[in-house]
Design a protein around this motif. Structure first.
Motif, PDB file in Angstrom:
ATOM      1  N   GLU A   1       0.833  -1.206   0.000  1.00  0.00           N
ATOM      2  CA  GLU A   1       0.000   0.000   0.000  1.00  0.00           C
ATOM      3  C   GLU A   1       0.871   1.260   0.000  1.00  0.00           C
ATOM      4  OE1 GLU A   1      -3.044   2.155   3.124  1.00  0.00           O
ATOM      5  OE2 GLU A   1      -3.040  -0.035   3.026  1.00  0.00           O
ATOM      6  N   LEU A   2       1.894   1.292   0.840  1.00  0.00           N
ATOM      7  CA  LEU A   2       2.778   2.460   0.894  1.00  0.00           C
ATOM      8  C   LEU A   2       3.537   2.652  -0.419  1.00  0.00           C
ATOM      9  CD1 LEU A   2       4.164   2.078   4.530  1.00  0.00           C
ATOM     10  CD2 LEU A   2       2.396   3.657   3.712  1.00  0.00           C
TER      11      LEU A   2
ATOM     12  N   ILE B   1       0.644  10.102  -3.653  1.00  0.00           N
ATOM     13  CA  ILE B   1      -0.510  10.417  -2.816  1.00  0.00           C
ATOM     14  C   ILE B   1      -0.273   9.915  -1.401  1.00  0.00           C
ATOM     15  CG2 ILE B   1      -2.116  10.323  -4.762  1.00  0.00           C
ATOM     16  CD1 ILE B   1      -2.993   7.528  -3.731  1.00  0.00           C
ATOM     17  N   THR B   2      -1.202  10.251  -0.522  1.00  0.00           N
ATOM     18  CA  THR B   2      -1.204   9.706   0.837  1.00  0.00           C
ATOM     19  C   THR B   2      -2.538   9.015   1.058  1.00  0.00           C
ATOM     20  OG1 THR B   2      -2.199  11.655   1.863  1.00  0.00           O
ATOM     21  CG2 THR B   2       0.220  11.654   1.639  1.00  0.00           C
ATOM     22  N   LYS B   3      -2.671   8.319   2.175  1.00  0.00           N
ATOM     23  CA  LYS B   3      -3.933   7.629   2.437  1.00  0.00           C
ATOM     24  C   LYS B   3      -5.096   8.609   2.564  1.00  0.00           C
ATOM     25  CE  LYS B   3      -3.261   7.235   7.410  1.00  0.00           C
ATOM     26  NZ  LYS B   3      -3.101   6.330   8.519  1.00  0.00           N
ATOM     27  N   GLU B   4      -4.798   9.832   2.970  1.00  0.00           N
ATOM     28  CA  GLU B   4      -5.849  10.844   3.083  1.00  0.00           C
ATOM     29  C   GLU B   4      -6.390  11.238   1.716  1.00  0.00           C
ATOM     30  OE1 GLU B   4      -2.917  11.064   4.827  1.00  0.00           O
ATOM     31  OE2 GLU B   4      -3.777  10.583   6.776  1.00  0.00           O
ATOM     32  N   ASP B   5      -5.586  11.062   0.649  1.00  0.00           N
ATOM     33  CA  ASP B   5      -6.022  11.415  -0.709  1.00  0.00           C
ATOM     34  C   ASP B   5      -6.971  10.385  -1.306  1.00  0.00           C
ATOM     35  OD1 ASP B   5      -4.371  13.701  -0.681  1.00  0.00           O
ATOM     36  OD2 ASP B   5      -2.648  12.549  -1.431  1.00  0.00           O
TER      37      ASP B   5
ATOM     38  N   GLU C   1       1.104   4.193  -2.914  1.00  0.00           N
ATOM     39  CA  GLU C   1       0.916   5.614  -2.594  1.00  0.00           C
ATOM     40  C   GLU C   1       2.116   6.440  -3.049  1.00  0.00           C
ATOM     41  OE1 GLU C   1       0.131   5.784   1.602  1.00  0.00           O
ATOM     42  OE2 GLU C   1      -1.891   4.987   1.381  1.00  0.00           O
ATOM     43  N   LYS C   2       3.316   5.921  -2.815  1.00  0.00           N
ATOM     44  CA  LYS C   2       4.535   6.629  -3.217  1.00  0.00           C
ATOM     45  C   LYS C   2       4.607   6.749  -4.746  1.00  0.00           C
ATOM     46  CE  LYS C   2       9.543   6.546  -2.664  1.00  0.00           C
ATOM     47  NZ  LYS C   2      10.689   5.816  -2.113  1.00  0.00           N
TER      48      LYS C   2
END
Length: 115
Positions: A95-96, A104-108, A99-100
């Motif tokens: 998952e990380l 993005i981040t998890k909030e996105d 996102e990288k």
């Protein structure tokens, strides 16, 4: 003289398996094998998770067979060896990594359009 083993031309292993499983179910054989111990306590085998990268190969089968054999042996020695599926430790790193790669981040997630 060489001893020869009989050849079973009509052997249906699937049928044999079903018959044995029926007997095991009727007698609760597996459950009894876990409960009826010699009071030696628990044997815990911490198994690492499977690899999340690469194609599965024969080495995965060999590793699982060895791990299973150890747990079966300890059961036969009188230890209580509970069978429980592994855990997911690759989810977060994957998952990380996604996102990288997407920047993005998890909030996105769920708030931005990524098409």
């Amino acid at each position: 003289m060489v001893k020869r083993f009989p050849e079973y031309k009509g052997l249906d292993l699937s049928k044999v398996n079903k018959v044995i499983l029926k007997v095991w179910d009727e007698n609760r054989t597996f459950e009894k094998s876990i409960r009826q111990r010699d009071a030696k306590g628990e044997f815990v085998f911490y198994e690492g998770p499977p690899s999340a990268n690469g194609i599965p190969g024969i080495h995965h089968v060999m590793a699982r067979a060895i791990k299973d054999a150890i747990c079966r042996y300890k059961t036969q020695c009188g230890y209580e060896v509970k069978r429980k599926a592994g855990w997911d430790t690759h989810g977060l790193p994957v998952e990380l990594g996604v996102e990288k790669a997407l920047g993005i981040t998890k909030e996105d997630i769920g708030t931005k359009n990524f098409s």
